[in-house]
Structure formats: structure tokens, C-alpha cells
Design a protein around this motif. Structure first.
Motif, PDB file in Angstrom:
ATOM      1  N   PHE A 155       0.934  -1.133   0.059  1.00 42.14           N
ATOM      2  CA  PHE A 155      -0.070   0.177   0.129  1.00 42.14           C
ATOM      3  C   PHE A 155       0.760   1.142   0.128  1.00 42.14           C
ATOM      4  CE2 PHE A 155      -3.708  -2.074   2.417  1.00 42.14           C
ATOM      5  CZ  PHE A 155      -4.165  -2.706   1.355  1.00 42.14           C
ATOM      6  N   THR A 156       0.637   2.378  -0.895  1.00 45.26           N
ATOM      7  CA  THR A 156       1.402   3.618  -0.963  1.00 45.26           C
ATOM      8  C   THR A 156       0.150   4.598  -0.583  1.00 45.26           C
ATOM      9  OG1 THR A 156       3.101   2.494  -2.393  1.00 45.26           O
ATOM     10  CG2 THR A 156       3.051   4.750  -2.211  1.00 45.26           C
ATOM     11  N   LEU A 157       0.800   5.550   0.314  1.00 41.22           N
ATOM     12  CA  LEU A 157      -0.328   6.797   0.315  1.00 41.22           C
ATOM     13  C   LEU A 157       0.370   7.932   0.016  1.00 41.22           C
ATOM     14  CD1 LEU A 157      -2.835   6.595   2.080  1.00 41.22           C
ATOM     15  CD2 LEU A 157      -1.639   7.770   3.765  1.00 41.22           C
ATOM     16  N   TRP A 158      -0.371   8.404  -1.070  1.00 38.32           N
ATOM     17  CA  TRP A 158      -0.054   9.941  -1.486  1.00 38.32           C
ATOM     18  C   TRP A 158      -0.730  10.937  -1.146  1.00 38.32           C
ATOM     19  CZ3 TRP A 158       4.359   9.196  -4.277  1.00 38.32           C
ATOM     20  CH2 TRP A 158       4.685   7.763  -4.850  1.00 38.32           C
ATOM     21  N   ASN A 159      -0.398  12.138  -0.937  1.00 41.06           N
ATOM     22  CA  ASN A 159      -0.945  13.376  -0.506  1.00 41.06           C
ATOM     23  C   ASN A 159      -1.905  13.743  -1.729  1.00 41.06           C
ATOM     24  OD1 ASN A 159      -1.495  16.469  -0.131  1.00 41.06           O
ATOM     25  ND2 ASN A 159      -0.341  15.925   1.947  1.00 41.06           N
ATOM     26  N   GLY A 160      -3.167  14.261  -1.220  1.00 42.25           N
ATOM     27  CA  GLY A 160      -4.119  14.537  -2.517  1.00 42.25           C
ATOM     28  C   GLY A 160      -3.960  16.034  -2.721  1.00 42.25           C
ATOM     29  N   LEU A 161      -3.122  16.818  -2.010  1.00 43.24           N
ATOM     30  CA  LEU A 161      -3.141  18.092  -2.537  1.00 43.24           C
ATOM     31  C   LEU A 161      -1.773  18.524  -3.122  1.00 43.24           C
ATOM     32  CD1 LEU A 161      -4.443  20.018   0.813  1.00 43.24           C
ATOM     33  CD2 LEU A 161      -5.630  19.709  -1.182  1.00 43.24           C
ATOM     34  N   THR A 162      -0.785  18.132  -2.435  1.00 41.14           N
ATOM     35  CA  THR A 162       0.465  18.275  -3.243  1.00 41.14           C
ATOM     36  C   THR A 162       1.237  17.164  -3.759  1.00 41.14           C
ATOM     37  OG1 THR A 162       1.446  17.617  -1.164  1.00 41.14           O
ATOM     38  CG2 THR A 162       1.025  20.130  -1.599  1.00 41.14           C
TER      39      THR A 162
END
Length: 623
Positions: A155-162
Motif C-alpha cells: 500500500f502506498t499513500l500519496w498526499n491528495g493536495l501536493t
């Protein structure tokens, strides 16, 4: 009347003839945005940081502000406009000039204009340091982060704004093939290539794991009240599970080959499944019987998607077509031909009747279903927008942000790409260039060693929702933080209304009970649950647990703890963006409360339990 009428007004109040040379004509709105003023203190801080790095013998790194698509400015303007507008349908007119970017409102503000939801502007490419195909992608329930699942089982989590990297977790031992959050946002269920099903909390704490199928699980979908979920597998079966007990309730057999996808109806007890036997079947989950079968496709059905109102179901197939069926008449509603190779994924826009499909040639096509019925002169509906080189390989998954202003795509070319709406007056986008290939800028920032994580001029420990600014503008505009208050009941009717008596599949029903009308979202169900349309609150809280060591909660002594970390590659810095794209203003992660249907038992603001696998102390400089 020979004599002139006497003038009784004072002389200074009489209108004077205008002189063309003295008339003032506004021209400033035609010019582009100006760069923000230079902050001397910030420049000094950067120079001192660079001097310290040179003294330590390290290379000086350039500060590269991140492009940010922030919805808070547009949501705030939309909330104010709904209070101050002269009539319920008033929306300010946009002009094709860059200064009007800040006036771009959320898609829900334009209920009759589906063109405001075509996400064709390339924003960012996110790539794991260890490259592998990305199979599935979804937004977290509060809409601030993007979660991807890859063939490496991570699982990889990415920021949704930047759009920067936040954390990574080894969730499965084999390739992740499907996952979905519950409609309440309380849990995540995932399935992998070996048939294992796992439960996770929003902080990625593993709760349960058990073998569900003998072969790979290809699809997973929750019921409207989250009490059950269905899984589709290569063993040609569909299984229905009781969520709380992790117990198998029923096995649905009827497909003659691998079942590639399964989707539960948004509000009803109805399952749709697609298989390698070219058939789409509709099931009654209570009895396990087949209600109807569709034979229109000529090859494997790769993906299915229900429309938000539940009246239409879209299917993507290896016969290079996307077909839309109206379940009220059980007839084919549209045949969408435009892909040059097999179609791998399909999704609906949450606000407008727009369908987006991804193909194995790497193309992403937007289809507008508000157009006229097919005729003998125009038998096929043409795509509204085409991104012919969006990816280099198969587009395995697509998903829209819950507000509809950002599209995320996951591909076999190891990348996750973000797309947003076009900006007023912008002629330099990928779509304006004829669907050209996005620029090759690979961003692995945040995944390097601790010594490389410090950036001159940036304070340490910036939160993930802070952002550099709302400067990319293709979201909802440029502007300050602050959560947007107010509801989201847009002017006029919505296409997703559930008026069953509305004639025609393409009609626009009134009295919609869609997202955010009145004080909540969706149709309430027994037990305080929702029917799947309501947008839920924030299960993620502060990233306080990012500072811990390599222990992964819920997984016990993970196998990777004893292994040495992989070698660290150098950062691949891209070109500095133009000054027009850089705006000041923070983007807080505030959400519109009327989009959801209330709190969920005090989960709001729960501490995040994400762990950083790299270890070595706190991460500094979220950049």
C-alpha cells in the motif's frame, strides 16, 4: 417649441460629452498572474541553509515548490455565492483569461455543464522508488489522500493536495488485486493474487486475514449498508461474506470462466459481475440466483461500474468497447467505441454523467452521456476528450476525487498520475496539445534517506495538509485555507436523482436526493448507515505515528524488518515551474460538512497509525 426648457439641475450634475481619448478601458484582466512579492526573510533563510550545507560538504539542492490543487478556495467561494447570489441558478460567467482561475467553482456548481468536469490537464506523476505495476487506486474517505495497491503487495499513500509520497506499507505477500473502503469509511478490505482477504483500519492497522478463494481475487465490493461484501475470483465463483464475522454466506456459481469483476448496486440488493466468458450477470445476493444475463460483449469483461444513481451500469471489455446498460429496461443504452486496444478500466464522475475509460494502449477517454441518441448517420458516440498518451501501458484503475475535480489513474507503467480540470486561458496543457505525452518528471521525493529530506527554506515537520500554496489553480482556484462551510445543494436538478418514475434513461429528474441536498447525503438505511452516496468524515488524524520505528501495527514481526533497506537512488529533480504557476496561500484540508451525513461515533480526528518503513527518526521537511 422654440424656447428651450430651462435646466433646474446644478451645472456639475449635467452629463458631459465623452472624449474617446480620455475614456478608460480595463485591460489588466487580460494579463497573466504576477509572481508573489519576494520575502527577504525567506531568501535569507535559504542562503543561510545553503551556506550550512556547503560548510558540511553537501550539494546545495534547489527549492522547488510543489504544484497544488486545492479545493478549499473554490468551496469557500461556492458557499458564499450560494448565500449572496440573486437567484438559485446564478453562476458567475467565466472568461478565458488566467486571472479568472480563482473564480473556477467546484463541479457541483455547474449542474448543467458537464464540460467543467473533464479532467484532462496533467498535474503530477507519482512513482515508488521500487518500481512495479500499480493495480488499484482509491481516495481515502475524507478525500485528502490517495491509496494505491501494487503487484509487490504494498500500500502506498500519496498526499491528495501536493501529490507527494507519505508512507508505504507491505500489506500483502502477493500482488494486490482489489480493495475498497466501506461506505462508512471505518474499514478497508483488500484481496490479493493468492486469494487472501484482509481487513485494515484507516490507520492501516491490520485486523484480520484469511484465505477466501483458491485462486486470485479480481474484484471486491461492499453492500450499501456495509454488512456484507462480495468477492470475484479466477475460480469462476462469486462469494458473499458477512463483514463482521468474516464468514462466507453464499457461493454464486454460474459463470463458465474466470470472474474478473463484481460490483454491488449503490442502494439495492443487486450484484453485477463480469467474466472471461463474455457475459455480464445480475444476481440476487439473498438467494444466490441469476436474475438476468447480458450477451452483448464479444470478449472478456474487464471492469464494471454503477452510475451514482444506480440506473446505469458501464462495462469495459477486451473487445475494445465500453457499453452502458439501463437496468430499468435491461437494454443497451450506449455503445462507446474509441479505444484502439482492449479497455481495462472504467469509472463514473460523481456529479455529471461523464464516463472515463482507460485502455491497454495507455489512453484515457472521457465520454459525455448527455449527448443525443445515436442515429443512423451518427451511430456511435464520439469521446468528449481523448488523452491518447496518458500512460505508456495498461491503465488498470481510475478514480475521481469525491468532489469531482481530480482524476487519478494507475497504470502498468509503474506510475500513478493525477489529472485536473483545465484552467481558464491555459493553452499549454496536455489536452490542448492534442493529447500529447505528459512530461517525463519522476518524483520520488520523500522516499530518500533522512539526510536528503531537508530542503533549504522549508520549515521542518510541515503537515501533509499544509501544502505550498493553492497555486496550481486547476482545482477550485487559488486562495487561502479555511474549510468551506455550508451545504452543497447545487442549483437546479441533478442527474443522479433517484426518482424511479422519471421517464427515459437520460432524463434529468427533479427532487434529487443526491449528495448534499438539505442536511445530509444519501438515503438513510437501518442502523444509522448510509446507502453509499454520503461522503463520510475524516478517519485520518494527525500523522503523529510517522516518527516511530519499523514496526507495522497488526502485522506482528514483519518479515522485512530483518532485511537491509534497499539502495537509495538520487532524486530526479524536474525543471523549475514558471512563475505563473506559483501562488501563495496555504491549503488546509477542511471539508464541507454537508457533503457527509454526520459524524460516525467520534472517529473524526483519530490519530493516524501510519508507520514509516525506513525508520531512522522523524521525517523532516514534507516537501
Amino acid at each position: 417649441m422654440a424656447a428651450a426648457v430651462p435646466v433646474l439641475l446644478p451645472s456639475n450634475s449635467l452629463p458631459r460629452p465623452s472624449h474617446p481619448t480620455l475614456e478608460w478601458t480595463p485591460k489588466r484582466y487580460l494579463t497573466g498572474p504576477q509572481p508573489p512579492p519576494v520575502d527577504d526573510a525567506k531568501v535569507l533563510e535559504q542562503e543561510l541553509a545553503a551556506a550550512r550545507q556547503l560548510a558540511d560538504g553537501k550539494a546545495v539542492k534547489k527549492t522547488r515548490p510543489r504544484r497544488t490543487v486545492d479545493f478549499n478556495g473554490g468551496m469557500g467561494r461556492w458557499a458564499l455565492l450560494r448565500k449572496h447570489r440573486p437567484n438559485p441558478t446564478y453562476v458567475p460567467c467565466m472568461r478565458p483569461a488566467p486571472p479568472y482561475i480563482i473564480d473556477l467553482l467546484p463541479p457541483i456548481a455547474y449542474p448543467s455543464n458537464a464540460s467543467t468536469s473533464l479532467c484532462t490537464k496533467f498535474i503530477h506523476t507519482s512513482t515508488n522508488k521500487i518500481r512495479c505495476p500499480v493495480n488499484v487506486v482509491t481516495w481515502t474517505p475524507e478525500g485528502r489522500r490517495v491509496l494505491t495497491g501494487s503487484t509487490s503487495g504494498e500500500f502506498t499513500l500519496w498526499n491528495g493536495l501536493t501529490f507527494n509520497f507519505e508512507t508505504i506499507l507491505q500489506a500483502h505477500d502477493s500482488a494486490i488485486r482489489a480493495f475498497q473502503f466501506t461506505h462508512s469509511g471505518s474499514y478497508l478490505a483488500s484481496a490479493d493474487q493468492s486469494g487472501i482477504i484482509k481487513y485494515f483500519q484507516p490507520n492501516m492497522n491490520n485486523l484480520n486475514a484469511w484465505p477466501g478463494h483458491r485462486e486470485a481475487i479480481r474484484g471486491l465490493s461492499f453492500s450499501p449498508n456495509d454488512g456484507r461484501f462480495a468477492t470475484a475470483s479466477d475460480d469462476a465463483t462469486i462469494r458473499i461474506w458477512a463483514f463482521e464475522e468474516s464468514r462466507e454466506e453464499r457461493v454464486l456459481t454460474g459463470h463458465g470462466w474466470d470472474v474478473k469483476c463484481v460490483e454491488w448496486h449503490p442502494t439495492k440488493g443487486l450484484l453485477a459481475s463480469g467474466s472471461k466468458d463474455n457475459l455480464i450477470k445480475f444476481w440476487d445476493p439473498r438467494t444466490g440466483t441469476v436474475l438476468s444475463t447480458l450477451h452483448q460483449h464479444k470478449n472478456t469483461i474487464q471492469a464494471l461500474a454503477w452510475s451514482p444513481n444506480g440506473n446505469l451500469v458501464a462495462s469495459a471489455s477486451r473487445d475494445q468497447t465500453v457499453r452502458v446498460f439501463d437496468i430499468r429496461a435491461m437494454k443497451e443504452f450506449r455503445v462507446l467505441k474509441g479505444h484502439k486496444k482492449e479497455v481495462c478500466s472504467v469509472t463514473w464522475h460523481p456529479v455529471h454523467p461523464i464516463l472515463v475509460s482507460g485502455g491497454s494502449e495507455g489512453a484515457i477517454l472521457h465520454w459525455d452521456l448527455t449527448g443525443p441518441e445515436p442515429t443512423p448517420l451518427q451511430p456511435a458516440l464520439l469521446p468528449r476528450a481523448t488523452l491518447s498518451q496518458a500512460h505508456d501501458s495498461n491503465v488498470w484503475a481510475l478514480t475521481f476525487h469525491p468532489l469531482g475535480h481530480i482524476l487519478v489513474t494507475a497504470s502498468n507503467d509503474h506510475t500513478t498520475r493525477f489529472w485536473s480540470r483545465e484552467r481558464p486561458g491555459d493553452t499549454s496543457s496536455v489536452f490542448a496539445g492534442g493529447g500529447e505525452k505528459p512530461p517525463e518528471v519522476t518524483d520520488v521525493s520523500g522516499q530518500e534517506d533522512e539526510e536528503d529530506a531537508m530542503v533549504p527554506g522549508f520549515s521542518y515537520g510541515a503537515g501533509p495538509s499544509g501544502g505550498v500554496g493553492a497555486g496550481f489553480g486547476s482545482g477550485f482556484g487559488i486562495g487561502g485555507g479555511g474549510s468551506a462551510g455550508g451545504g452543497m445543494d447545487g442549483p437546479g436538478p441533478r442527474w443522479w436523482g433517484r426518482d424511479e418514475d422519471t421517464p427515459g434513461a437520460n432524463a434529468t429528474p427533479t427532487g434529487a436526493s443526491g449528495v448534499g441536498t438539505g442536511g445530509g447525503a444519501g438515503t438513510p438505511l437501518p442502523g444509522g448507515l448510509s446507502d453509499g452516496f454520503g461522503y463520510r468524515g475524516t478517519p485520518f488524524g494527525a500523522d503523529d505515528a510517522m516518527n516511530s520505528d519499523d514496526f507495522i501495527p497488526g502485522l506482528g514481526a514483519a518479515e522485512h524488518l530483518g532485511n537491509p533497506p534497499p539502495p537509495v537512488g538520487p532524486r530526479q529533480s524536474g525543471p523549475l515551474p514558471p512563475q505563473e504557476d506559483m501562488w501563495s496561500g496555504g491549503g488546509s484540508g477542511g471539508r464541507n460538512e454537508d457533503w457527509g451525513s454526520g459524524d460516525r461515533g467520534g472517529r473524526r480526528g483519530a490519530g493516524g497509525g501510519y508507520q514509516d518503513r525506513r525508520g531512522g527518526g522523524p521525517r523532516r521537511g514534507r516537501h
